[in-house]
Scaffold this motif. Structure first.
Motif, PDB file in Angstrom:
ATOM      1  N   ILE A 137      60.664 120.379  -0.031  1.00 16.48           N
ATOM      2  CA  ILE A 137      59.662 120.377  -1.092  1.00 16.48           C
ATOM      3  C   ILE A 137      59.853 121.643  -1.927  1.00 16.48           C
ATOM      4  O   ILE A 137      59.902 122.752  -1.385  1.00 16.48           O
ATOM      5  N   VAL A 138      59.967 121.459  -3.242  1.00 16.92           N
ATOM      6  CA  VAL A 138      60.089 122.592  -4.164  1.00 16.92           C
ATOM      7  C   VAL A 138      59.074 122.405  -5.270  1.00 16.92           C
ATOM      8  O   VAL A 138      59.082 121.380  -5.966  1.00 16.92           O
ATOM      9  N   LYS A 139      58.208 123.404  -5.465  1.00 16.91           N
ATOM     10  CA  LYS A 139      57.214 123.373  -6.520  1.00 16.91           C
ATOM     11  C   LYS A 139      57.292 124.660  -7.343  1.00 16.91           C
ATOM     12  O   LYS A 139      57.185 125.749  -6.768  1.00 16.91           O
ATOM     13  N   VAL A 140      57.464 124.515  -8.648  1.00 15.42           N
ATOM     14  CA  VAL A 140      57.518 125.664  -9.556  1.00 15.42           C
ATOM     15  C   VAL A 140      56.511 125.432 -10.662  1.00 15.42           C
ATOM     16  O   VAL A 140      56.634 124.448 -11.428  1.00 15.42           O
ATOM     17  N   ALA A 141      55.520 126.303 -10.767  1.00 17.31           N
ATOM     18  CA  ALA A 141      54.493 126.137 -11.796  1.00 17.31           C
ATOM     19  C   ALA A 141      55.072 126.420 -13.190  1.00 17.31           C
ATOM     20  O   ALA A 141      54.876 125.648 -14.125  1.00 17.31           O
ATOM     21  N   THR A 142      55.761 127.548 -13.305  1.00 21.17           N
ATOM     22  CA  THR A 142      56.411 127.910 -14.571  1.00 21.17           C
ATOM     23  C   THR A 142      57.818 128.395 -14.264  1.00 21.17           C
ATOM     24  O   THR A 142      58.014 129.470 -13.690  1.00 21.17           O
ATOM     25  N   GLY A 143      58.801 127.565 -14.648  1.00 19.54           N
ATOM     26  CA  GLY A 143      60.184 127.916 -14.366  1.00 19.54           C
ATOM     27  C   GLY A 143      61.015 126.668 -14.127  1.00 19.54           C
ATOM     28  O   GLY A 143      60.513 125.537 -14.226  1.00 19.54           O
ATOM     29  N   ASP A 144      62.282 126.861 -13.808  1.00 20.68           N
ATOM     30  CA  ASP A 144      63.218 125.753 -13.669  1.00 20.68           C
ATOM     31  C   ASP A 144      63.582 125.504 -12.206  1.00 20.68           C
ATOM     32  O   ASP A 144      63.603 126.428 -11.382  1.00 20.68           O
ATOM     33  N   ILE A 145      63.916 124.248 -11.936  1.00 19.57           N
ATOM     34  CA  ILE A 145      64.461 123.853 -10.639  1.00 19.57           C
ATOM     35  C   ILE A 145      65.835 123.247 -10.889  1.00 19.57           C
ATOM     36  O   ILE A 145      65.973 122.316 -11.690  1.00 19.57           O
ATOM     37  N   THR A 146      66.836 123.782 -10.192  1.00 20.99           N
ATOM     38  CA  THR A 146      68.200 123.301 -10.395  1.00 20.99           C
ATOM     39  C   THR A 146      68.825 122.941  -9.054  1.00 20.99           C
ATOM     40  O   THR A 146      68.945 123.797  -8.174  1.00 20.99           O
ATOM     41  N   LEU A 147      69.199 121.670  -8.888  1.00 17.47           N
ATOM     42  CA  LEU A 147      69.917 121.195  -7.716  1.00 17.47           C
ATOM     43  C   LEU A 147      71.189 120.514  -8.175  1.00 17.47           C
ATOM     44  O   LEU A 147      71.146 119.573  -8.967  1.00 17.47           O
TER      45      LEU A 147
END
Length: 342
Positions: A331-341
């Motif tokens: 589980i990955v949660k980012v309120a403000t920012g990027d998620i990169t997989l």
């Protein structure tokens, strides 16, 4: 009035002459002591060493060492026999073993220190504690203000390092029951070590290389950078106000990380069990993506990239990807920012 100025000028000239004479004869020295009547000059000469053999012990207690020397290094390692070696040019230490417990106290350390130092002096001290290679220590406890601690090639059941300032270095250390490492300010690094039920509390860089964390672990910090390489991180709860987590060639098992502000970068890492990473403001990246893993991702105000493909904003806040027969969950949660997989 003229006579007053003449007397003042004369006194100033005499003072300058005496100052020059004193300086030329090495009169400007660093001074330390516990009272005006018991001060001594800190020598600029090489430090002297003293080695004392000790009775067998299985506990090291430095909680009440009261070591005031800001350049003190405490080195605990394995060797041929029980002994303590002190190297210093200023401080004096007393050592004793009672009921299999080693204690070390700096003489006069409890009294108020007086320091006068206009000329930089080499005021250093090292306490080197040696135990036989076959010996396992039941406990190592420190409660110090300004000291560096080094542990090498030893087995410990219970470890407690409580420091105000300084650095901690662990090399080939195995802690079987629990570890407590608390630093108000300093660097902590561990290499080729196994730590069980570890509680980290400090502000400063943390470096783990070829380290295995077993049992239940936690890390609380206000501001720190964490670097992990070639390690096995089990069941850890990281709670950091701001900082950075970067890991390479490592395994995270049943772990949780919460960052108020900061970036998390995982490279060649895998996850087993249930893992979660939550960031209020910052970026998360994981490359390459682990296989046999279920993903639950949420980038509320940022770009979400999954398997190298950009996900639309409508899906980015609640994106899931189930993998058949996968037992691992990320589980990955980012309120403000990027998620990169990728």
């Amino acid at each position: 009035m003229k006579n007053f100025y003449k007397i003042g000028a004369g006194g100033l000239i005499i003072g300058l002459i005496l100052l020059i004479i004193g300086f030329s004869n090495h009169g400007l020295q660093a001074v330390t002591g516990n009272s005006l009547a018991h001060c001594h000059v800190v020598s600029n000469q090489s430090a002297t060493s003293k080695t004392n053999p000790l009775k067998p012990f299985n506990q090291i207690d430095l909680k009440d060492a009261n070591i005031n020397n800001t350049n003190t290094t405490i080195y605990i390692h394995s060797g041929k026999k029980f002994q303590v070696k002190t190297t210093t040019n200023a401080a004096k230490f007393t050592t004793k073993v009672v009921n299999h417990k080693l204690t070390i106290v700096e003489k006069d350390a409890q009294q108020k220190q007086i320091n006068f130092n206009l000329k930089k002096a080499k005021n250093t001290a090292q306490i080197e504690i040696t135990i036989p290679t076959t010996q396992t220590l039941n406990e190592v406890n420190t409660l110090l203000n300004h000291s560096n601690v080094k542990l090498a090639n030893i087995n410990i059941k219970r470890l407690s390092l409580d420091q105000e300032e300084g650095n901690a270095t662990l090399n080939n250390v195995k802690v079987s029951q629990f570890s407590f490492i608390k630093y108000a300010e300093g660097n902590v690094s561990a290499t080729n070590s196994t730590l069980n039920n570890t509680d980290f509390e400090f502000d400063g860089p943390l470096t783990l290389t070829k380290v295995t964390l077993t049992g239940k672990n936690s890390l609380k910090a206000n501001d720190n950078d964490i670097k992990i390489a070639d390690s096995q991180i089990n069941n850890i709860n990281l709670d950091t106000n701001q900082g950075k987590l970067s890991a390479q060639n490592s395994v995270f098992a049943s772990s949780k990380a919460t960052f108020n502000k900061g970036n998390i970068q995982l490279t060649n890492c895998s996850v087993t069990g249930n893992n979660s990473f939550v960031i209020t403001k910052g970026n998360f990246s994981l490359t390459p993506m682990p296989t046999k893993t279920n993903y639950s991702l949420a980038a509320n105000n940022g770009q979400l990239t999954y398997a190298g493909h950009a996900i639309t904003n409508a899906e980015a806040s609640n994106f899931t990807q189930q993998t058949p027969h996968a037992k691992n969950n990320l589980i990955v949660k980012v309120a403000t920012g990027d998620i990169t997989l990728k």
